[in-house]
Design an enzyme around this catalytic site. Structure first.
Site, PDB file in Angstrom:
ATOM      1  N   HIS A 235       0.856  -1.179   0.000  1.00 38.92           N
ATOM      2  CA  HIS A 235       0.000   0.000   0.000  1.00 38.92           C
ATOM      3  C   HIS A 235       0.890   1.226   0.000  1.00 38.92           C
ATOM      4  CE1 HIS A 235      -3.131   2.826   1.143  1.00 38.92           C
ATOM      5  NE2 HIS A 235      -3.985   1.898   0.746  1.00 38.92           N
TER       6      HIS A 235
ATOM      7  N   ASP B 293      -7.905  -5.164  -0.102  1.00 39.00           N
ATOM      8  CA  ASP B 293      -8.385  -6.051  -1.167  1.00 39.00           C
ATOM      9  C   ASP B 293      -8.029  -7.508  -0.943  1.00 39.00           C
ATOM     10  OD1 ASP B 293      -9.492  -4.025  -2.737  1.00 39.00           O
ATOM     11  OD2 ASP B 293      -7.505  -3.469  -3.450  1.00 39.00           O
TER      12      ASP B 293
HETATM   13  N1  COA Z   1       4.180  -7.655  -4.206  1.00 41.83           N
HETATM   14  C1  COA Z   1       5.526  -7.740  -4.207  1.00 41.83           C
HETATM   15  N2  COA Z   1       6.341  -6.697  -4.023  1.00 41.83           N
HETATM   16  C2  COA Z   1       5.772  -5.501  -3.841  1.00 41.83           C
HETATM   17  C3  COA Z   1       4.390  -5.329  -3.829  1.00 41.83           C
HETATM   18  C4  COA Z   1       3.581  -6.467  -4.024  1.00 41.83           C
HETATM   19  N3  COA Z   1       2.250  -6.372  -4.031  1.00 41.83           N
HETATM   20  N4  COA Z   1       4.092  -4.039  -3.637  1.00 41.83           N
HETATM   21  C5  COA Z   1       5.270  -3.401  -3.538  1.00 41.83           C
HETATM   22  N5  COA Z   1       6.290  -4.285  -3.662  1.00 41.83           N
HETATM   23  C6  COA Z   1       7.708  -3.983  -3.611  1.00 41.83           C
HETATM   24  C7  COA Z   1       8.145  -3.338  -4.925  1.00 41.83           C
HETATM   25  O1  COA Z   1       8.579  -4.311  -5.864  1.00 41.83           O
HETATM   26  C8  COA Z   1       9.262  -2.434  -4.475  1.00 41.83           C
HETATM   27  O2  COA Z   1      10.406  -3.244  -4.257  1.00 41.83           O
HETATM   28  P1  COA Z   1      11.863  -2.648  -4.601  1.00 41.83           P
HETATM   29  O3  COA Z   1      12.032  -1.495  -3.647  1.00 41.83           O
HETATM   30  O4  COA Z   1      12.778  -3.788  -4.335  1.00 41.83           O
HETATM   31  O5  COA Z   1      11.829  -2.223  -6.033  1.00 41.83           O
HETATM   32  C9  COA Z   1       8.800  -1.937  -3.100  1.00 41.83           C
HETATM   33  O6  COA Z   1       7.914  -2.959  -2.612  1.00 41.83           O
HETATM   34  C10 COA Z   1       8.035  -0.620  -3.168  1.00 41.83           C
HETATM   35  O7  COA Z   1       7.012  -0.743  -4.145  1.00 41.83           O
HETATM   36  P2  COA Z   1       6.333   0.449  -4.931  1.00 41.83           P
HETATM   37  O8  COA Z   1       5.771  -0.050  -6.204  1.00 41.83           O
HETATM   38  O9  COA Z   1       7.266   1.613  -4.987  1.00 41.83           O
HETATM   39  O10 COA Z   1       5.153   0.820  -3.980  1.00 41.83           O
HETATM   40  P3  COA Z   1       4.064   1.902  -4.300  1.00 41.83           P
HETATM   41  O11 COA Z   1       3.823   2.602  -3.015  1.00 41.83           O
HETATM   42  O12 COA Z   1       4.395   2.724  -5.481  1.00 41.83           O
HETATM   43  O13 COA Z   1       2.824   1.023  -4.724  1.00 41.83           O
HETATM   44  C11 COA Z   1       0.929  -0.324  -4.631  1.00 41.83           C
HETATM   45  C12 COA Z   1       1.800   0.682  -3.881  1.00 41.83           C
HETATM   46  C13 COA Z   1      -0.338  -0.553  -3.856  1.00 41.83           C
HETATM   47  C14 COA Z   1       0.571   0.243  -6.016  1.00 41.83           C
HETATM   48  C15 COA Z   1       1.732  -1.640  -4.792  1.00 41.83           C
HETATM   49  O14 COA Z   1       2.051  -2.150  -3.526  1.00 41.83           O
HETATM   50  C16 COA Z   1       0.966  -2.670  -5.609  1.00 41.83           C
HETATM   51  O15 COA Z   1       1.013  -2.633  -6.841  1.00 41.83           O
HETATM   52  N6  COA Z   1       0.272  -3.641  -4.921  1.00 41.83           N
HETATM   53  C17 COA Z   1      -0.499  -4.627  -5.616  1.00 41.83           C
HETATM   54  C18 COA Z   1      -1.798  -4.043  -6.113  1.00 41.83           C
HETATM   55  C19 COA Z   1      -2.794  -3.808  -5.007  1.00 41.83           C
HETATM   56  O16 COA Z   1      -3.068  -4.683  -4.199  1.00 41.83           O
HETATM   57  N7  COA Z   1      -3.388  -2.601  -5.006  1.00 41.83           N
HETATM   58  C20 COA Z   1      -4.433  -2.232  -4.078  1.00 41.83           C
HETATM   59  C21 COA Z   1      -3.990  -1.130  -3.183  1.00 41.83           C
HETATM   60  S1  COA Z   1      -5.222  -0.808  -1.932  1.00 41.83           S
END
Ligand code: COA
Length: 378
Positions: A261, A315
């Site tokens: 998140h 979710d």
């Molecule tokens: N599974 C595996 N690794 C994850 C992850 C996940 N769901 N979410 C984040 N990470 C990892 C990333 O690969 C990144 O690793 P790195 O630093 O080694 O590159 C690190 O955690 C930070 O991720 P980042 O994409 O920068 O986080 P964000 O704050 O931009 O994104 C979300 C947040 C929610 C978009 C992201 O966690 C995600 O795509 N989750 C899955 C979709 C989801 O469930 N969305 C609903 C949100 S309520």
């Protein structure tokens, strides 16, 4: 503007003052108008939470009754919107249908003066009341089933289930959906709420504003994740498959849906409430192996990704509850929208109270001395 000022995704950038939802991502705390989500999930209803979000205080009994009556009166859609929904292709995603129908409402209620507070309040209630009717009507129409008129004796949550499948849900199911709506109603400056506030800041009409928010919620990184969680869990036969699946996802740098998140660095408090509800539902209505798979995934992922602050979000468990209740997978995000419209409309009203059009800037990375080349010289 220097590169140092550029924050991709606007992470941590303060874009407005707001008194609606409050999140402490490090401790996993969520409050609506100051009240903890756990208390609201336990004691409140979606109707009451909508009132709280829109007007800032809990209603008296008489205020809640009047609010509820108004909401019920707005459940019925204009015939033209029902016709429009019936004519949409059955292959379309319900979120696109929802966005289209919400936008179309604006042609039936052409409120151009958004300084009219009573008009704005009525539009907010109409939007909250209309969403379940739209989603249920589209689902029935795409299955060639007759559209079911709202039952004014049922509350918001139970009426949605009734309009969807023609059966009045029992008290437990009705309460479960009600709590799911409460949990999803508001979450600060997320992408869809921000979208709504940006559109609203142009003084666009409320239906265009909320249609924008619906479109924003539809993406897989936002509301669309709940569908994807279920698709993902369905690829696993048993909890024993979880470690290898996790390994593959991490080594190929794929995101596991339902985890992570932007704000929470611990488990999302809504996921904790939903997990309890899922476990309770499976106790009373029969277990599903998917709960075991999901739980194992949570445990294993915490070992591998916990250090990065990646834990279940709202979710992760919601899809399991909806699946058990027989709700189609592509209706999970519309159900999220049915709840979140309370937050969106509250933010829209708040935005209009002290409005300034959003207009951020950019870090220009293009050419500054390109020349126009006539067509015959290219
Ligand atoms: N599974 C595996 N690794 C994850 C992850 C996940 N769901 N979410 C984040 N990470 C990892 C990333 O690969 C990144 O690793 P790195 O630093 O080694 O590159 C690190 O955690 C930070 O991720 P980042 O994409 O920068 O986080 P964000 O704050 O931009 O994104 C979300 C947040 C929610 C978009 C992201 O966690 C995600 O795509 N989750 C899955 C979709 C989801 O469930 N969305 C609903 C949100 S309520």
């Amino acid at each position: 503007m220097s590169g140092a000022d550029f924050v991709p995704g606007l992470a941590g950038v303060v874009a407005a003052r707001s008194a609606i939802g409050w999140i402490n991502g490090l401790e996993g705390v969520l409050r609506y108008r100051g009240i903890r989500i756990e208390a609201l999930a336990e004691q409140s209803s979606f109707e009451e939470v909508s009132y709280l979000l829109l007007f800032g205080t809990l209603p008296s009994s008489a205020e809640l009754d009047a609010f509820d009556e108004q909401l019920k009166a707005y459940r019925v859609l204009p015939d033209g919107v029902v016709d429009l929904i019936k004519n949409l292709p059955s292959t379309g995603h319900p979120m696109v249908a929802l966005q289209t129908a919400v936008s179309a409402l604006g042609t039936y209620f052409p409120q151009m003066d958004v300084t009219d507070r009573d008009g704005n309040r009525a539009a907010a209630l109409r939007l909250i009341a209309s969403m379940p009717t739209i989603v249920a009507a589209f689902d029935r129409a795409r299955k060639n089933l007759p559209i079911i008129a709202p039952d004014m004796n049922l509350n918001h949550a139970a009426n949605f289930i009734y309009m969807l499948n023609g059966e009045r849900p029992d008290a437990k199911v009705s309460r479960l959906i009600d709590v799911c709506l409460v949990l999803h109603a508001e979450h600060g400056f997320n992408a869809s709420t921000f979208t709504g506030r940006v559109v609203g800041s142009t003084l666009a009409n409320p239906y265009s504003t909320i249609a924008g928010a619906v479109g924003s919620l539809s993406g897989p990184l936002h509301g669309g994740a709940n569908e994807r969680v279920l698709h993902m869990l369905r690829t696993l036969d048993s909890a024993d498959d979880v470690p290898a699946f996790l390994e593959k996802m991490i080594s190929t740098k794929q995101k596991i849906m339902g985890l992570g998140h932007r704000v929470y660095r611990v488990k999302d408090p809504r996921a904790t409430v939903l997990q309890g509800m899922a476990a309770d539902l499976f106790d009373s209505h029969g277990a599903t192996p998917m709960y075991e798979i999901a739980h194992r995934l949570e445990v294993e992922a915490a070992k591998r990704l916990g250090a990065k602050g990646i834990y279940p979000n709202v979710d992760f468990y919601s899809g399991l509850v909806y699946e058990k209740l027989g709700i189609e997978v592509d209706l999970y995000t519309p159900l999220f929208a049915i709840a979140r419209v309370a937050g969106w409309t509250a933010h829209w009203l708040e935005q209009l109270e002290d409005n300034r059009i959003y207009r951020p800037t950019q870090l220009y990375a293009g050419s500054l001395d390109a020349q126009y080349v006539p067509m015959d010289e290219r």
